[in-house]
Design a protein around this motif. Structure first.
Motif: not given
Length: 794
Positions: A340-342, A508-510, A547-551
């Motif tokens: 995984t590369y975020s 609304q969808s991540m 929490p699923d957002f990474d940037g």
């Protein structure tokens, strides 16, 4: 005899380390890479000014075939032999390398990441450096390579066209881990890589190496949009040439080796349309699924039947956003990602563009709108009496003034950002995109008159717009500039120069949110594209709190009724604190960007129970709404900004004296400010909230320890009243007075930066060296600045 202590780090490499490697059998041309920069340096943004942070650089990386097996960190001989080991270990962890060395020219410290006993770290002489074969054996242990066939497969070289292009470090890891997994017999593989990080190029290198090694002889590349296939065929996969075909016809030619296909092109509603069955089920031995979070992701999808039919092949899924719901699971099908590369990693490494967010809250969205009694829509029907909110707007009810207000704020922003900044406006549906195009065209009539393609509706049902998609994403094409869309451009569109993303859809969808943000993450320095801006009209950026957002963004600003969006890009240019690179610890220099302007979606219809209601004559305006700040981890701060600051300071400095000692002991206050920022203190926002004229020192003492704050001007005047300058000569006193005035205007960091001597009014006293000589020497000048600071905070 040569004194090692006088040699530079580079001299130590040239005279001692490199000869040691060559003597141990390493090929300097094929196996040894020196001074390898493996990141591009994070991009820092202040207003329209940008700067690159320092790249991460390894002194040596040693390769065996296509695999990095060792890293060496060199130091000069004034350091111990193991001084570089921790930095080398950090880099080895990032680069997935098993053998780690540190050297100062006397010998090596070897850290063996495959060891589990006391031999994990050993010292060796220059003559004892391991041979390529020895470190290759360590690598095989590290990767659990157990058979000659596995070794043969992972040793296959990368494709090279002679241009010097090589995979970036994270692409290299993704490629190698995939090759290793397939060599071990794994048949379901998932790669998660942020949008803009080169998934297609990564896929090409995987396919090439497996094809060249004759492990996979016939490959199917699947996508669900024409643009994804055409980009793949014409760009990264073009090497395959006449060995490759795009499946477009009902009659299959089975003489090719690489097949590119749309799901839609292989299947249909009746058996005759399922042309994939013209292949035998074992025809392909490798299937690559692009954007695997869509299309066949659902177990009951008709397109999943294609994957099930070719179930004996190895399946590689690639996505930026794996989908995990009650109905759909990429991980259930492919297994956990092997790499995984975020987005956050890409931004920190400088490979992806950072972004700021401007949130615009409209009164009808935030308060809701209830029609007055007897209010009629545009065709004369009475509007249902209820409260309508942002979920209704443009889906159930259309307010003309709302559309016009959004278009007006977009236009206002572009006046400051540049009217030819490529912009994507995401709308609720095709009807909304059509109306938004019209509203933007009216507000930009002067540019539309020059070229009607200035604003284009690019949606699945609009042939003219779809025909302009390639021109929109082509950096060399000036038009279209603004694209209004619904779903067509949300994923897979490589819009390299997109500088503005507008959110006017209830997302609304991540997964969809990340994909949309990905439209702006590409960097094109040659076109002045180093960052982008998100204009959010629907509070979609609340998803940052997930929490699923990474940037996390570099900045989030709430727009109020008085906010002029055309000035947003300029606001941070008055920021006086230096920007410190998080790797080197050095100040980075901001610069203005160089800008040059160059001359198949499946349509899904929404079945609504009621037709849309169109209304006008509604007061729509921008409301003052809550300020929103993000902490160091990109999560919204839920307490007040002052309480947040107080909590951080108290955790590090229990008493006022503790803080004062830290502040007074610091040689450079800018370094302390940087440290406070790293701990989560939001200097800009805090200064705006408390007192723009006060020093950060006073603001912290006031907010945390209830001390009355002084303004910078008051502190400067107090120093002048004490007349402590008398020990300096007349010219030096004038310089110190000018520095005090600079402090009063801009803050402590400005006078600590030697570049202030090149700026008015200091520059009127002479050149920086001439000014420094007024104090006797550079040391005396630095000492005078230190005394000035002591007087300021006395």
């Amino acid at each position: 005899m040569l004194d090692k202590k006088t040699l530079s780090e580079r001299d130590i490499c040239t005279k001692y380390i490199t000869p040691s490697l060559i003597d141990s059998g390493w090929d300097i041309d094929k196996q040894i890479l020196e001074e390898v920069s493996f990141t591009d340096g994070k991009i820092f943004v202040r207003g329209k000014l940008t700067a690159r942070g320092k790249r991460k650089r390894a002194d040596y990386i040693l390769y065996y075939n296509s695999n990095p097996v060792a890293i060496i960190e060199a130091k000069d001989n004034n350091h111990s032999v193991n001084a570089g080991i921790q930095q080398a270990l950090d880099y080895a962890q990032i680069l997935d390398i098993p053998c780690v060395f540190s050297s100062n020219g006397d010998g090596f410290i070897f850290h063996d990441r495959t060891a589990t006993d006391s031999s994990i770290e050993t010292e060796m002489s220059l003559e004892q450096f391991p041979s390529p074969g020895e470190l290759w054996n360590k690598f095989k242990v590290f990767k659990n390579i157990t058979s000659p066939e596995e070794e043969r497969i992972i040793s296959q070289e990368y494709f090279s066209d002679g241009s010097g292009r090589k995979p970036r470090y994270y692409q290299e890891i993704a490629i190698n881990r995939t090759i290793e997994a397939i060599a071990k017999g794994q048949n379901r593989i998932l790669l998660v890589m942020a949008t803009g990080t080169g998934k297609t190029y990564t896929a090409f290198q995987i396919v090439y190496r497996l094809w060249k090694a004759k492990v996979k002889k016939r490959i199917l590349y699947l996508a669900d949009r024409n643009v994804l296939i055409s980009q793949t065929k014409n760009n990264d996969f073009r090497y395959f040439g006449d060995k490759m075909t795009w499946v477009k016809h009902r009659q299959i030619d089975k003489s090719f080796e690489i097949y590119l296909a749309l799901y839609q092109g292989l299947s249909g509603n009746d058996e005759e349309a399922n042309i994939y069955k013209q292949f035998s089920s074992d025809f392909f031995d490798l299937v690559v699924i692009d954007e695997c979070h869509r299309g066949s992701a659902s177990e009951d999808s008709a397109w999943r039947e294609i994957l099930a039919y070719f179930k004996n092949a190895t399946h590689i899924g690639m996505t930026a956003t794996p989908k995990e719901t009650n109905e759909i699971s990429n991980i259930e099908y492919f297994g956990d990602p092997i790499y995984t590369y975020s987005l956050k990693q890409g931004i920190d490494d400088g490979f992806l563009a950072p972004y700021r967010v401007v949130r615009v809250g409209l009164n009808v969205d935030l308060e809701g709108w209830r029609p007055e009694k007897g209010k009629l829509d545009k065709v004369g029907n009475e509007i249902e009496d209820r409260i309508y909110n942002r979920k209704d707007f443009d889906r159930n009810i259309i307010i003309d003034e709302r559309t016009d207000t959004v278009a007006s704020k977009i236009t206002e922003f572009l006046l400051g950002a540049g009217r030819f900044s490529k912009t994507i406006v995401f709308c609720v549906d095709i009807d909304h995109a059509e109306r938004m195009r019209m509203a933007l065209s009216k507000l930009n009539a002067d540019l539309v008159k020059e070229n009607y393609k200035y604003v284009m509706q690019i949606t699945g049902d609009n042939t003219e717009g779809k025909n302009e998609l390639d021109n929109f994403i082509n950096p060399e094409e000036k038009y279209p500039v603004i694209a209004t869309t619904s779903k067509l451009m949300s994923t897979g569109v490589d819009a390299q120069t997109c500088k503005v993303i507008v959110l006017d859809s209830n997302i609304q969808s991540m997964t969809e949110f990340k994909q949309i943000i990905g439209r702006g993450t590409r960097i094109r320095e040659d076109f002045g594209k180093l960052y982008f801006t998100i204009l959010d009209f629907r509070n979609v950026t609340d998803l940052f709190a997930d929490p699923d957002f990474d940037g996390p963004p570099i900045r989030v600003k709430e727009a109020t009724e008085d906010t002029d969006l055309s000035t947003i890009e300029e606001e941070e240019e008055n920021f006086t604190d230096p920007i410190i690179d998080n790797v080197s610890g050095e100040e980075v220099i901001l610069k203005k960007p160089t800008v040059r302007y160059p001359e198949n979606e499946r349509t899904s219809f929404v079945h609504e129970r009621k037709p849309k209601v169109y209304v006008n004559g509604v007061d729509v305006s921008v409301l003052v709404s809550r300020e929103m700040y993000f902490d160091n981890n990109g999560k919204p701060i839920t307490v007040s900004l002052k309480d947040h600051t107080k909590e951080i300071i108290k955790n590090h400095f229990a008493t006022l004296n503790d803080f004062l000692n830290k502040w007074n002991d610091g040689e450079k206050k800018a370094a302390i400010i940087k440290e406070l920022q790293e701990q989560g203190i939001m200097v800009d926002a805090l200064t705006d909230a408390v007192d723009k004229e006060a020093d950060l020192f006073d603001i912290i003492c006031h907010v945390t320890y209830d001390q009355p704050p002084l303004t910078r001007k008051e502190r400067a005047n107090n120093v002048k009243k004490r007349n402590y300058f008398t020990k300096y000569g007349e010219q030096a006193r004038k310089v110190l007075n000018a520095l005090l005035d600079k402090y009063a205007d801009e803050g402590i960091a400005t006078i600590e930066n030697s570049e202030v001597l090149s700026i008015d009014p200091l520059s009127t006293f002479g050149t920086p060296p001439e000014i420094i000589r007024m104090f006797g020497s550079k040391e005396k000048y630095v000492e005078a600045i230190g005394e000035l600071e002591k007087e300021l905070y006395a």
